[in-house]
Design a protein around this motif. Sequence first.
Motif, short mmCIF file in Angstrom:
data_model
loop_
_atom_site.label_atom_id
_atom_site.label_comp_id
_atom_site.label_asym_id
_atom_site.label_seq_id
_atom_site.Cartn_x
_atom_site.Cartn_y
_atom_site.Cartn_z
N THR A 63 55.65 19.72 97.81
CA THR A 63 56.69 20.42 97.05
C THR A 63 57.57 19.44 96.29
N ARG A 64 57.81 19.76 95.03
CA ARG A 64 58.70 18.95 94.19
C ARG A 64 59.68 19.85 93.45
N LEU A 65 60.77 19.23 93.02
CA LEU A 65 61.82 19.87 92.23
C LEU A 65 61.90 19.16 90.89
N LEU A 66 61.94 19.93 89.80
CA LEU A 66 61.96 19.33 88.47
C LEU A 66 63.38 19.19 87.94
N LEU A 67 63.74 17.95 87.61
CA LEU A 67 64.96 17.66 86.86
C LEU A 67 64.57 16.97 85.57
N ILE A 68 65.50 16.86 84.64
CA ILE A 68 65.21 16.17 83.38
C ILE A 68 66.33 15.17 83.08
N LEU A 69 65.96 14.11 82.38
CA LEU A 69 66.93 13.17 81.83
C LEU A 69 67.12 13.52 80.36
N ARG A 70 68.35 13.85 80.01
CA ARG A 70 68.62 14.25 78.63
C ARG A 70 68.71 13.03 77.71
N LYS A 71 68.43 13.26 76.45
CA LYS A 71 68.48 12.22 75.44
C LYS A 71 69.93 11.72 75.25
N VAL A 72 70.05 10.53 74.69
CA VAL A 72 71.35 10.04 74.27
C VAL A 72 71.74 10.77 72.98
N TYR A 73 72.94 11.37 73.00
CA TYR A 73 73.41 12.10 71.82
C TYR A 73 74.93 12.11 71.84
N GLN A 74 75.52 12.62 70.79
CA GLN A 74 76.98 12.69 70.71
C GLN A 74 77.47 13.92 71.46
N GLY A 75 77.66 13.78 72.75
CA GLY A 75 78.10 14.91 73.55
C GLY A 75 78.41 14.46 74.97
N VAL A 76 79.08 15.33 75.74
CA VAL A 76 79.56 14.92 77.05
C VAL A 76 78.44 14.81 78.08
N HIS A 77 77.27 15.40 77.82
CA HIS A 77 76.18 15.34 78.79
C HIS A 77 75.06 14.39 78.34
N SER A 78 75.38 13.51 77.40
CA SER A 78 74.41 12.54 76.90
C SER A 78 73.86 11.68 78.03
N ASN A 79 72.53 11.53 78.06
CA ASN A 79 71.84 10.62 78.98
C ASN A 79 72.14 10.94 80.45
N GLN A 80 72.32 12.21 80.76
CA GLN A 80 72.56 12.63 82.15
C GLN A 80 71.35 13.38 82.70
N ILE A 81 71.28 13.38 84.03
CA ILE A 81 70.26 14.18 84.71
C ILE A 81 70.74 15.63 84.81
N GLY A 82 69.84 16.56 84.52
CA GLY A 82 70.19 17.97 84.62
C GLY A 82 68.97 18.80 84.93
N PHE A 83 69.18 20.11 84.90
CA PHE A 83 68.09 21.06 85.05
C PHE A 83 67.59 21.47 83.66
N PRO A 84 66.34 21.88 83.54
CA PRO A 84 65.94 22.55 82.30
C PRO A 84 66.83 23.77 82.08
N GLY A 85 67.25 23.97 80.86
CA GLY A 85 68.12 25.11 80.56
C GLY A 85 68.98 24.83 79.35
N GLY A 86 69.81 25.80 79.01
CA GLY A 86 70.64 25.63 77.84
C GLY A 86 71.48 26.85 77.55
N LYS A 87 72.06 26.87 76.38
CA LYS A 87 73.03 27.91 76.04
C LYS A 87 72.35 29.22 75.64
N VAL A 88 73.11 30.28 75.79
CA VAL A 88 72.64 31.62 75.45
C VAL A 88 72.39 31.73 73.95
N GLU A 89 71.30 32.41 73.60
CA GLU A 89 71.00 32.74 72.21
C GLU A 89 71.03 34.27 72.08
N ARG A 90 71.16 34.73 70.86
CA ARG A 90 71.26 36.18 70.63
C ARG A 90 70.03 36.95 71.10
N ILE A 91 68.89 36.30 71.11
CA ILE A 91 67.66 36.99 71.50
C ILE A 91 67.57 37.22 73.01
N ASP A 92 68.42 36.56 73.79
CA ASP A 92 68.34 36.67 75.25
C ASP A 92 68.99 37.96 75.74
#
Length: 213
Positions: A63-92
Amino acid sequence: MDFNEFYELALKLKNLPLPGEDSHNKMSPQLRIQWLKENRVQDSNPKRAGVMALFYPDLEQETRLLLILRKVYQGVHSNQIGFPGGKVERIDKNLMETALRETHEEVGVPPSEVEVIKELSEVYIPPSNFLVKPYMGLYPSPRPFVKEDYEVESLVEVSLKDFLDDSNHINEVLTTSYAKNIDVPAFKLNGYTVWGATAMVLSEIKELLRQVL
């Protein structure tokens, strides 16, 4: 742990109450705890996001758990470990659909092949003003992951054994987007320091799993 065994045990989580804020606070910097005491989240009109804590078998059926390392970008979560996911879009239609769609976009997991077994407690992130809804999902027959190169630097595939190992709880002095040299509780997983909202969600998942494993 063999994934088939984990799968049967994880299904028992469906009816368990959520540990919630108590589990989050174990992995929260004191600055965040203090902010929440002095402010109301809804007054900030937060943006919404959905993320997926995905458990799956590796090639040896462990058994494994998936995390991701985010890219370096201009934002507060740049280059951090997180879960797959993101912000709400109108289609959701809802936040679970957001989490599944974003997981598909970021790491190539088809939504129809994920069994979502638990809604987890929301986590508010003051620096980015996001209110995040996490979900726990099982991916019994995984295909090779396909990372979205624009957002995802690398995949971090954590063994269940390492995740549950209490020796991987650490405290580290970090400089963040909102403070310098603060003491932060974190997990050390696959060589990465995992802190902030991701660590808070992991803390709740760990407390739930301890009740059934």
